[in-house]
Design an enzyme around this catalytic site. Structure first.
Site, PDB file in Angstrom:
ATOM      1  N   GLU A   1      37.268  39.209  44.283  1.00 11.11           N
ATOM      2  CA  GLU A   1      37.120  38.741  42.902  1.00 11.11           C
ATOM      3  C   GLU A   1      37.684  39.809  41.976  1.00 11.11           C
ATOM      4  O   GLU A   1      37.435  41.005  42.158  1.00 11.11           O
ATOM      5  CB  GLU A   1      35.652  38.465  42.545  1.00 11.11           C
ATOM      6  CG  GLU A   1      35.531  38.012  41.076  1.00 11.11           C
ATOM      7  CD  GLU A   1      34.151  37.493  40.667  1.00 11.11           C
ATOM      8  OE1 GLU A   1      33.228  37.449  41.508  1.00 11.11           O
ATOM      9  OE2 GLU A   1      34.020  37.126  39.470  1.00 11.11           O
TER      10      GLU A   1
ATOM     11  N   ASN B   1      38.413  35.070  36.817  1.00 10.65           N
ATOM     12  CA  ASN B   1      37.423  34.418  35.950  1.00 10.65           C
ATOM     13  C   ASN B   1      38.058  33.856  34.686  1.00 10.65           C
ATOM     14  O   ASN B   1      38.844  34.531  34.024  1.00 10.65           O
ATOM     15  CB  ASN B   1      36.360  35.443  35.527  1.00 10.65           C
ATOM     16  CG  ASN B   1      35.473  35.848  36.676  1.00 10.65           C
ATOM     17  OD1 ASN B   1      34.592  35.098  37.081  1.00 10.65           O
ATOM     18  ND2 ASN B   1      35.718  37.038  37.230  1.00 10.65           N
TER      19      ASN B   1
ATOM     20  N   GLU C   1      37.571  30.892  38.747  1.00 10.56           N
ATOM     21  CA  GLU C   1      36.113  30.775  38.633  1.00 10.56           C
ATOM     22  C   GLU C   1      35.737  30.323  37.227  1.00 10.56           C
ATOM     23  O   GLU C   1      36.148  30.928  36.237  1.00 10.56           O
ATOM     24  CB  GLU C   1      35.438  32.117  38.959  1.00 10.56           C
ATOM     25  CG  GLU C   1      35.737  32.594  40.377  1.00 10.56           C
ATOM     26  CD  GLU C   1      34.782  33.687  40.859  1.00 10.56           C
ATOM     27  OE1 GLU C   1      33.929  34.149  40.082  1.00 10.56           O
ATOM     28  OE2 GLU C   1      34.920  34.070  42.039  1.00 10.56           O
TER      29      GLU C   1
ATOM     30  N   ASP D   1      31.057  29.043  39.133  1.00 13.57           N
ATOM     31  CA  ASP D   1      30.434  30.362  39.127  1.00 13.57           C
ATOM     32  C   ASP D   1      28.997  30.293  38.600  1.00 13.57           C
ATOM     33  O   ASP D   1      28.665  29.399  37.826  1.00 13.57           O
ATOM     34  CB  ASP D   1      31.274  31.263  38.210  1.00 13.57           C
ATOM     35  CG  ASP D   1      31.114  32.731  38.509  1.00 13.57           C
ATOM     36  OD1 ASP D   1      30.308  33.100  39.378  1.00 13.57           O
ATOM     37  OD2 ASP D   1      31.815  33.531  37.853  1.00 13.57           O
TER      38      ASP D   1
ATOM     39  N   GLU E   1      26.178  35.379  45.784  1.00 14.22           N
ATOM     40  CA  GLU E   1      26.601  36.481  44.919  1.00 14.22           C
ATOM     41  C   GLU E   1      25.540  37.578  44.890  1.00 14.22           C
ATOM     42  O   GLU E   1      24.342  37.306  44.995  1.00 14.22           O
ATOM     43  CB  GLU E   1      26.757  35.999  43.468  1.00 14.22           C
ATOM     44  CG  GLU E   1      27.798  34.953  43.220  1.00 14.22           C
ATOM     45  CD  GLU E   1      28.084  34.853  41.719  1.00 14.22           C
ATOM     46  OE1 GLU E   1      27.412  34.073  41.040  1.00 14.22           O
ATOM     47  OE2 GLU E   1      28.978  35.579  41.250  1.00 14.22           O
TER      48      GLU E   1
HETATM   49  P1  C2E Z   1      30.518  37.306  37.382  1.00 14.28           P
HETATM   50  O1  C2E Z   1      31.791  36.532  37.304  1.00 14.28           O
HETATM   51  O2  C2E Z   1      29.309  36.593  37.833  1.00 14.28           O
HETATM   52  O3  C2E Z   1      30.855  38.573  38.293  1.00 14.28           O
HETATM   53  C1  C2E Z   1      29.934  39.162  39.179  1.00 14.28           C
HETATM   54  C2  C2E Z   1      29.239  40.347  38.537  1.00 14.28           C
HETATM   55  O4  C2E Z   1      28.208  40.794  39.393  1.00 14.28           O
HETATM   56  C3  C2E Z   1      30.152  41.551  38.331  1.00 14.28           C
HETATM   57  O5  C2E Z   1      29.704  42.247  37.163  1.00 14.28           O
HETATM   58  C4  C2E Z   1      29.867  42.402  39.560  1.00 14.28           C
HETATM   59  O6  C2E Z   1      30.148  43.772  39.377  1.00 14.28           O
HETATM   60  C5  C2E Z   1      28.378  42.169  39.696  1.00 14.28           C
HETATM   61  N1  C2E Z   1      27.921  42.363  41.064  1.00 14.28           N
HETATM   62  C6  C2E Z   1      28.562  42.066  42.212  1.00 14.28           C
HETATM   63  N2  C2E Z   1      27.813  42.353  43.289  1.00 14.28           N
HETATM   64  C7  C2E Z   1      26.653  42.867  42.808  1.00 14.28           C
HETATM   65  C8  C2E Z   1      25.467  43.370  43.436  1.00 14.28           C
HETATM   66  O7  C2E Z   1      25.322  43.409  44.669  1.00 14.28           O
HETATM   67  N3  C2E Z   1      24.479  43.808  42.618  1.00 14.28           N
HETATM   68  C9  C2E Z   1      24.600  43.810  41.251  1.00 14.28           C
HETATM   69  N4  C2E Z   1      23.582  44.276  40.526  1.00 14.28           N
HETATM   70  N5  C2E Z   1      25.710  43.332  40.626  1.00 14.28           N
HETATM   71  C10 C2E Z   1      26.715  42.872  41.406  1.00 14.28           C
HETATM   72  P2  C2E Z   1      30.756  42.751  36.065  1.00 14.28           P
HETATM   73  O8  C2E Z   1      32.020  43.222  36.703  1.00 14.28           O
HETATM   74  O9  C2E Z   1      30.003  43.685  35.161  1.00 14.28           O
HETATM   75  O10 C2E Z   1      31.111  41.425  35.271  1.00 14.28           O
HETATM   76  C11 C2E Z   1      30.114  40.738  34.547  1.00 14.28           C
HETATM   77  C12 C2E Z   1      30.611  39.405  34.083  1.00 14.28           C
HETATM   78  O11 C2E Z   1      31.663  39.567  33.134  1.00 14.28           O
HETATM   79  C13 C2E Z   1      31.219  38.553  35.201  1.00 14.28           C
HETATM   80  O12 C2E Z   1      30.173  37.932  35.939  1.00 14.28           O
HETATM   81  C14 C2E Z   1      32.058  37.579  34.410  1.00 14.28           C
HETATM   82  O13 C2E Z   1      31.248  36.550  33.881  1.00 14.28           O
HETATM   83  C15 C2E Z   1      32.532  38.458  33.261  1.00 14.28           C
HETATM   84  N6  C2E Z   1      33.905  38.924  33.543  1.00 14.28           N
HETATM   85  C16 C2E Z   1      34.311  39.985  34.287  1.00 14.28           C
HETATM   86  N7  C2E Z   1      35.663  40.090  34.290  1.00 14.28           N
HETATM   87  C17 C2E Z   1      36.115  39.027  33.562  1.00 14.28           C
HETATM   88  C18 C2E Z   1      37.427  38.564  33.204  1.00 14.28           C
HETATM   89  O14 C2E Z   1      38.477  39.120  33.571  1.00 14.28           O
HETATM   90  N8  C2E Z   1      37.494  37.437  32.414  1.00 14.28           N
HETATM   91  C19 C2E Z   1      36.359  36.781  32.015  1.00 14.28           C
HETATM   92  N9  C2E Z   1      36.507  35.675  31.262  1.00 14.28           N
HETATM   93  N10 C2E Z   1      35.113  37.182  32.328  1.00 14.28           N
HETATM   94  C20 C2E Z   1      34.998  38.294  33.099  1.00 14.28           C
HETATM   95 CA    CA Z   2      32.899  35.256  38.633  1.00 17.60          CA
HETATM   96 CA    CA Z   3      28.998  34.897  39.221  1.00 16.76          CA
END
Ligand code: C2E
Ligand code: CA
Ligand code: CA
Ligand code: CA
Length: 253
Positions: A36, A91, A123, A153, A210
């Site tokens: 991802e 995403n 996603e 998602d 996830e």
């Molecule tokens: P998401 O799409 O649900 O991405 C998964 C989030 O869960 C990611 O946080 C990831 O670092 C975190 N995660 C994965 N495995 C674990 C785990 O085992 N434990 C915990 N505590 N967390 C875990 P991240 O990278 O901070 O991103 C947060 C949200 O921001 C994403 O949720 C997504 O909704 C958004 N996002 C991130 N990058 C993009 C992007 O390029 N475009 C858009 N539109 N949204 C983005």
């Molecule tokens: Ca996602």
């Molecule tokens: Ca997710």
């Protein structure tokens, strides 16, 4: 930290929004199946800034299209050597579902980086479907016609109806971390996960757990029939430079 819209504009202008890559694995074999793509703001003084600090601002001020372009284009360019059948999952924000140019735009970015569209997952969060189902349907159709696959998602958090699920050509359901993290300690979460996996399968979808942090969660998901997993147990999101290491420490089926 308090981020202003001008900061996000500057970050985009200075090319500071970069992709990180988090492994997605087969729960059955442990094999790597894809990554991802997660946005990070590589701030010259602060270091890597998390999406929670800038995505909402980018959405509110009409910058999310540029942000997605920057992240996905870099991700496709970083990964041209990614062997088949490994995929990249990108995403999209709910607001982007209203923009009819998004699908062809993503296709152009992938093509110009020589990354095949049939190894791109898009996603879309469950909550995005509630805003405007007709736009979501049209967008989903165009993305599928261009060859990508679609993932729903954060499933379980957005109150979408079964009609939504049936109306949209999804390939994959991602079970939200809030259920996975509680499933080994609360019976309700476990039952919800079991129901989501069952629902996904009855609709012909692949399911992904996830936020898997423990072997116990992985084992329970596998015993419920969930196919794929993602979480710190397998690897945190990491910069492109670490893709080779992530590939060499896991096997590919
Ligand atoms: P998401 O799409 O649900 O991405 C998964 C989030 O869960 C990611 O946080 C990831 O670092 C975190 N995660 C994965 N495995 C674990 C785990 O085992 N434990 C915990 N505590 N967390 C875990 P991240 O990278 O901070 O991103 C947060 C949200 O921001 C994403 O949720 C997504 O909704 C958004 N996002 C991130 N990058 C993009 C992007 O390029 N475009 C858009 N539109 N949204 C983005
Ligand atoms: Ca996602
Ligand atoms: Ca997710
Ligand atoms: Ca999320």
């Amino acid at each position: 930290m308090s981020v202003q819209v001008s900061d996000v504009r500057t970050a985009l202008q200075n090319n500071q929004i970069v992709p990180n890559f988090q492994p997605i694995v087969s729960l059955h074999t442990g094999a790597l199946v894809g990554f991802e793509v997660l946005a990070r703001w590589q701030h010259p003084e602060i270091g890597a800034v998390l999406p929670e600090n800038f995505i909402a601002i980018a959405e509110a001020y009409g910058l999310i299209g540029d942000l997605t372009d920057q992240v996905s284009s870099k991700a496709f360019h970083c990964a041209p050597d990614l062997p088949a059948p490994l995929f990249l999952a990108v995403n999209l924000s709910p607001a982007q579902l209203q923009d009819p140019n998004v699908p062809s735009h993503i296709a152009n970015l992938a093509t110009s980086a020589s990354f095949p569209m049939d190894r791109v997952y898009i996603e879309i969060t469950e909550s995005a479907l509630l805003d405007d189902l007709d736009s979501a349907k049209a967008m989903a159709r165009r993305l599928k016609d261009l060859g990508c696959r679609l993932a729903l998602d954060d499933f379980g958090t957005g109150y979408s109806s079964l009609a939504h699920l049936q109306a949209l050509p999804f390939d994959e359901l991602k079970i939200d971390r809030s259920f996975v993290s509680k499933m080994t300690t609360t019976r309700e979460s476990r039952k919800i996960v079991a129901a989501i996996v069952g629902l996904g399968h009855s609709l012909g979808l692949i399911t992904v757990g996830e936020g898997i942090e423990t072997e116990e969660q992985a084992d329970m998901l596998l015993s419920l029939g969930c196919e794929l997993g993602q979480g710190y147990l397998y690897g945190k999101p990491a910069p492109a430079a670490q893709i080779p290491t992530m590939m060499s420490t896991s096997h590919i089926s």
